[in-house]
Write a protein that holds these residues in place. Structure first.
Motif, PDB file in Angstrom:
ATOM      1  N   GLN A   1      71.221  74.371  29.390  1.00  0.00           N
ATOM      2  CA  GLN A   1      71.424  73.002  29.877  1.00  0.00           C
ATOM      3  C   GLN A   1      70.115  72.257  30.062  1.00  0.00           C
ATOM      4  N   SER A   2      69.026  73.013  30.144  1.00  0.00           N
ATOM      5  CA  SER A   2      67.777  72.315  30.458  1.00  0.00           C
ATOM      6  C   SER A   2      66.637  72.874  29.628  1.00  0.00           C
TER       7      SER A   2
ATOM      8  N   GLN B   1      60.490  63.089  30.513  1.00  0.00           N
ATOM      9  CA  GLN B   1      61.873  62.920  30.994  1.00  0.00           C
ATOM     10  C   GLN B   1      62.449  61.608  30.477  1.00  0.00           C
TER      11      GLN B   1
ATOM     12  N   ASP C   1      62.801  61.777  26.515  1.00  0.00           N
ATOM     13  CA  ASP C   1      63.876  62.624  26.017  1.00  0.00           C
ATOM     14  C   ASP C   1      65.235  62.212  26.597  1.00  0.00           C
ATOM     15  N   MET C   2      65.277  62.050  27.916  1.00  0.00           N
ATOM     16  CA  MET C   2      66.591  61.869  28.559  1.00  0.00           C
ATOM     17  C   MET C   2      67.136  60.456  28.379  1.00  0.00           C
TER      18      MET C   2
ATOM     19  N   GLY D   1      70.210  61.165  26.142  1.00  0.00           N
ATOM     20  CA  GLY D   1      71.254  61.340  27.159  1.00  0.00           C
ATOM     21  C   GLY D   1      72.437  60.451  26.799  1.00  0.00           C
TER      22      GLY D   1
ATOM     23  N   GLN E   1      77.238  69.270  22.824  1.00  0.00           N
ATOM     24  CA  GLN E   1      76.221  68.932  23.828  1.00  0.00           C
ATOM     25  C   GLN E   1      75.121  68.076  23.191  1.00  0.00           C
TER      26      GLN E   1
ATOM     27  N   PRO F   1      69.056  67.702  26.645  1.00  0.00           N
ATOM     28  CA  PRO F   1      68.927  68.591  27.809  1.00  0.00           C
ATOM     29  C   PRO F   1      68.328  67.867  29.013  1.00  0.00           C
ATOM     30  N   VAL F   2      68.461  68.489  30.167  1.00  0.00           N
ATOM     31  CA  VAL F   2      67.692  68.062  31.338  1.00  0.00           C
ATOM     32  C   VAL F   2      66.260  68.565  31.107  1.00  0.00           C
ATOM     33  N   VAL F   3      65.309  67.663  31.131  1.00  0.00           N
ATOM     34  CA  VAL F   3      63.913  68.062  30.905  1.00  0.00           C
ATOM     35  C   VAL F   3      63.206  68.077  32.251  1.00  0.00           C
ATOM     36  N   TRP F   4      62.501  69.118  32.521  1.00  0.00           N
ATOM     37  CA  TRP F   4      61.862  69.205  33.828  1.00  0.00           C
ATOM     38  C   TRP F   4      60.634  70.100  33.748  1.00  0.00           C
TER      39      TRP F   4
END
Ligand code: F6P
Length: 551
Positions: free
Chosen positions: A336-337, A355, A358-359, A363, A376, A379-382
């Motif tokens: 997921q990330s 973030q 990408d998001m 998203g 999907q 992803p969640v980028v962190w």
């Protein structure tokens, strides 16, 4: 396969199905096994782009996986869309716009047309104007209203008009004029502007108002407050604004309405997305800080990776590889990330920048056709600088229940102007960098734990299953060019993924609803006005807020 087929059938394509089957066959493949089976894997599974050495050996993939992923890229016409982007076609279909951040770093003699017009001369005209202005500020020739030299630059913008220049300024601090104070204000919370200006002399302060649309409420509100602060501090009237405010925008009309002389406006174009804009006029604060020459070096770094993405064969195309690896984990392993973990203090804002890149780009749950996706997407980028993360959330990456693919970014040399006494710390930093990807990949077996004499009841706790995939990006040093290379790498990675998922990576309708609702709710907070259609929960919260504020 034509475009409309693709919109409904991504997961039904033979290429997707082949990957799904391959995933099943690979099962719980172990990195330990992959390395044992191929002694050359550790040294051979790396690519080079510009100054970046990209090691992808520690991924849960075989040659066959990579071949199948590349076939998916061909089937989803990633290369066709890439070429259309570089040609200036309007691939941002929901906004009917070209997507040409690559033109912002094209050489002077390049020809890139939008609606029959070569945009490159305009790009360089703005860069030249920025350079002339930056030089005037840096040399002290540009003075404020009272004749004092500018010593402080405050960039006011949000999203793409903040994150890029703020991140890059942080990264390139050691290239910046250390005599200049450069700050970035984005939050509509007045505390942000307060902290940025409270110790500054307005006579020495230049505000750079960065907003593509020049209508973004946070930015216009902060700019208006900054103007009040300046005029009050200088005890001056509106004419002082000309020497203390410049604008970076596509909207000359709104800039002029605000009271900024359009001669002090640095233009860009609707074919530059906000999150792809810091190498346009949006980079002015950065250029003032690091100087035009370093800024141009950064653009050359971007361009180098653009050319690589445009021309390198699929087998050695790094952004393609990174994008496809993300698809492998997101779509075939349910990850997921995605963590981005720089081992450089100067990259502390890099992941926050990514973030948005990408998001905000990927998203999306709607395909280009308007139909919902059945797979999907982004992803969640962190992530934060790695060593700090090691003492915070790495526990979960090592021993948690989630699969978190990660990029590790590190440099062989410390920055050039580091105090000599601190240079020795660099090897320790990098020892952590290498140790972590090793531990993540290969872990520690129960037998290895036992061999250390650990009591049996603690063995499960001290066992590391490993098998956590990582990409290692290593460069000699962190220069303006290397930063440009890194950012372009991620821009094109995001592009590849959006192309495969068949989404428009260049619009951002998802941020609109909140903006509209905030405008509707504000009178309820200030005047207690009835807001038609406000749900009961929000009504109760607004009432509580008013009570707490004594209204
Ligand atoms: O909130 C979304 C957004 O439109 C971003 O995409 C953009 O970078 C940011 O707002 C700022 O917009 P502007 O530069 O027009 O002020």
């Amino acid at each position: 396969m034509n475009a409309s087929d693709k919109q409904t059938a991504l997961t039904q394509t033979p290429e997707w199905q082949a990957l799904a089957k391959h995933r099943e066959q690979l099962g719980a493949v172990q990195l330990r096994e992959l390395f044992e089976a191929d002694p050359a894997r550790g040294s051979g599974w790396a690519l080079r782009v510009g100054d970046l050495h990209v090691d992808y050996s520690k991924h849960l993939v075989t040659d066959e996986t990579l071949r199948l992923l590349r076939e998916l890229a061909v089937a989803t016409d990633v290369f066709g869309l890439r070429d259309a982007m570089f040609r200036g076609e309007k691939i941002n279909t929901t906004e009917d716009r070209a997507v040409l951040h690559t033109a912002l770093r094209a050489p002077r003699d390049a020809v890139i047309e939008v609606d029959g017009e070569n945009v490159v001369p305009g790009v360089h005209a703005v860069l030249d104007k920025m350079a002339a202005f930056a030089d005037r500020v840096r040399s002290g020739e540009w003075t404020g209203h009272t004749g004092k030299r500018i010593r402080n630059v405050v960039n006011i913008g949000i999203g793409g008009s903040d994150l890029g220049p703020a991140m890059a300024y942080e990264v390139l601090r050691s290239f910046a004029d250390r005599e200049l104070t450069v700050r970035f204000v984005s939050n509509v919370d007045g505390a942000d502007l307060h902290e940025a200006v409270r110790d500054l002399d307005p006579a020495e302060t230049l505000f750079v108002i960065a907003s593509k649309t020049f209508t973004t409420i946070e930015t216009i509100t902060n700019a208006t407050s900054a103007r009040d602060w300046l005029l009050t501090g200088l005890r001056a009237s509106q004419e002082a604004v000309a020497k203390h405010f410049v604008a970076l925008s596509t909207n000359a009309e709104k800039v002029s309405e605000f009271g900024i002389d359009t001669a002090n406006m640095f233009e860009f174009w609707d074919w530059v997305g906000g999150r792809y804009s810091y190498d346009s006029a949006i980079g002015l604060s950065l250029m003032i800080a690091i100087g035009p020459a370093a800024f141009r070096e950064m653009l050359d770094g971007f361009h180098l990776v653009d050319e690589h993405f445009r021309t390198a064969p699929a087998e050695s195309n790094v952004p393609l590889l990174m994008g496809l690896l993300g698809i492998w984990y997101g779509n075939f392993h349910d990850a997921q990330s995605h963590a981005v973990l720089p081992y450089s203090h100067y990259l502390s804002k890099f992941t926050a920048y990514l973030q948005q890149l990408d998001m905000e780009s990927n998203g999306k749950y709607v395909q280009r056709s308007g139909e919902e996706v059945r797979w999907q997407t982004g992803p969640v980028v962190w992530g934060t600088p790695g060593t700090n993360g090691q003492h915070a959330y790495y526990q979960l990456i090592h021993q948690g229940t989630k699969l978190i693919p990660a990029d590790f970014i590190g440099f062989a040399e410390p920055v050039a102007d580091l105090l000599p006494g601190l240079v020795g710390q660099h090897d320790l930093l990098m020892a952590n960098f290498f140790a972590q990807t090793q531990a993540l990949a290969f872990g520690k077996t129960p037998d290895e734990v036992r061999a250390e004499g650990v009591p049996e009841e603690l063995v499960p706790h001290k066992t590391f299953k490993g098998n956590h995939p990582t990409t290692t990006i290593l460069s000699k040093d962190l220069t303006p060019s290397v930063l440009g290379q890194l950012v372009a790498l991620y821009e094109h990675k995001v592009f590849v993924q959006g192309a495969v998922w068949n989404i428009d990576s260049f619009d951002q309708w998802g941020v609109e609803l909140g903006k509209v609702l905030a405008k509707r709710v504000e009178p309820a907070l200030t005047e207690g006005a009835e807001v038609p259609g406000l749900d009961t929960s929000t009504q109760a919260l607004v009432a509580k807020y008013r009570e707490l504020r004594g209204r």
